[in-house]
Design an enzyme around this catalytic site. Sequence first.
Site, PDB file in Angstrom:
ATOM      1  N   ASP A  67       0.791  -1.237   0.000  1.00 51.73           N
ATOM      2  CA  ASP A  67       0.000   0.000   0.000  1.00 51.73           C
ATOM      3  C   ASP A  67       0.826   1.291   0.000  1.00 51.73           C
ATOM      4  O   ASP A  67       0.514   2.243   0.726  1.00 51.73           O
ATOM      5  CB  ASP A  67      -0.943   0.013   1.210  1.00 51.73           C
ATOM      6  CG  ASP A  67      -1.834  -1.204   1.285  1.00 51.73           C
ATOM      7  OD1 ASP A  67      -1.881  -1.966   0.305  1.00 51.73           O
ATOM      8  OD2 ASP A  67      -2.478  -1.408   2.324  1.00 51.73           O
ATOM      9  N   LYS A 100      -7.141  -3.963  -2.796  1.00 54.36           N
ATOM     10  CA  LYS A 100      -7.741  -4.649  -1.657  1.00 54.36           C
ATOM     11  C   LYS A 100      -8.514  -3.654  -0.810  1.00 54.36           C
ATOM     12  O   LYS A 100      -8.307  -2.434  -0.889  1.00 54.36           O
ATOM     13  CB  LYS A 100      -6.672  -5.350  -0.798  1.00 54.36           C
ATOM     14  CG  LYS A 100      -5.696  -4.443  -0.056  1.00 54.36           C
ATOM     15  CD  LYS A 100      -4.705  -5.296   0.730  1.00 54.36           C
ATOM     16  CE  LYS A 100      -3.694  -4.451   1.499  1.00 54.36           C
ATOM     17  NZ  LYS A 100      -4.281  -3.659   2.591  1.00 54.36           N
ATOM     18  N   CYS A 104      -1.970  -2.627   8.238  1.00 52.94           N
ATOM     19  CA  CYS A 104      -1.837  -3.636   7.184  1.00 52.94           C
ATOM     20  C   CYS A 104      -0.556  -4.465   7.314  1.00 52.94           C
ATOM     21  O   CYS A 104      -0.575  -5.678   7.089  1.00 52.94           O
ATOM     22  CB  CYS A 104      -1.908  -2.968   5.813  1.00 52.94           C
ATOM     23  SG  CYS A 104      -3.516  -2.199   5.485  1.00 52.94           S
TER      24      CYS A 104
END
Length: 264
Positions: free
Chosen positions: A77, A138, A171
């Site tokens: 990310d 995602k 994450c």
Amino acid sequence: MPRGSETEALLLALRTCFSDVPLARARLVLQVFSETWGEFVDAPLDLALQGKLKLRAVPAPQKISLERGSTMFFCCDMQERFRPAVKHFADITAVAQRLLRGAAVLGIPVVATEQYPKGLGSTVEELYLVSAQMVLPKTQFSMLLPEVLTLLQNSPNISSIVLFGVETHVCIQQTTLDLLSCGYAVYIVADASSSRSDTDRHLALQRLAQAGAVVTTSESVLLQVVGGKDHPDFKEIQQLIRELLPTPGLPPGHTPGSNTTGIQ
């Protein structure tokens, strides 16, 4: 199970029973309950089922090593909308770029994810994702999407994951815990991972180290993969790490060494 069933068949049956949980994808060791010792012990290699036994499967001990053929890089990310919000973003991007270039040199597979890219943007353009095996959107926190799990299942040689990106306490943390539960050795690159808060970041690194992850640095990762100056790609990796990059907000215990230019 029929009489005569051997270890591999028994392990397959156990995996089938628990196919909906992450542990079913881990490297497993079959154990049998020993009445003599009063505890479970590793089953003998020539085990064949002849009667009722108490059996269980447990994750195999992790092989704590980084080698070209058994390592995969996860880039989590690193997106445009995080640039102004995440601490030390420019610094961790520079370090992540080093890692991705190193992966390209060494032929290490790369998986990248993007959290809700429709709202948070794509991966920052500085990062070299041309050689990534997949770049996936995602909405869940963990990187272990169905496509990633399938890739790992189809890559039985992979035992170690090098993980970096944002955010460390969300994450990165969830991905690490999921990978550990699946039996992988996880290396978190501290100088390529961050959060909006340094407190969240540092506490997450502490928690994940206690959980069994290796908290390390980009230079350490790349040099561990090559293993020494006789590695065929050592010179290219040496060039990558010759420039000392920033140590973005890390405490002294997490900063890279300063002997890079002394490597021959």
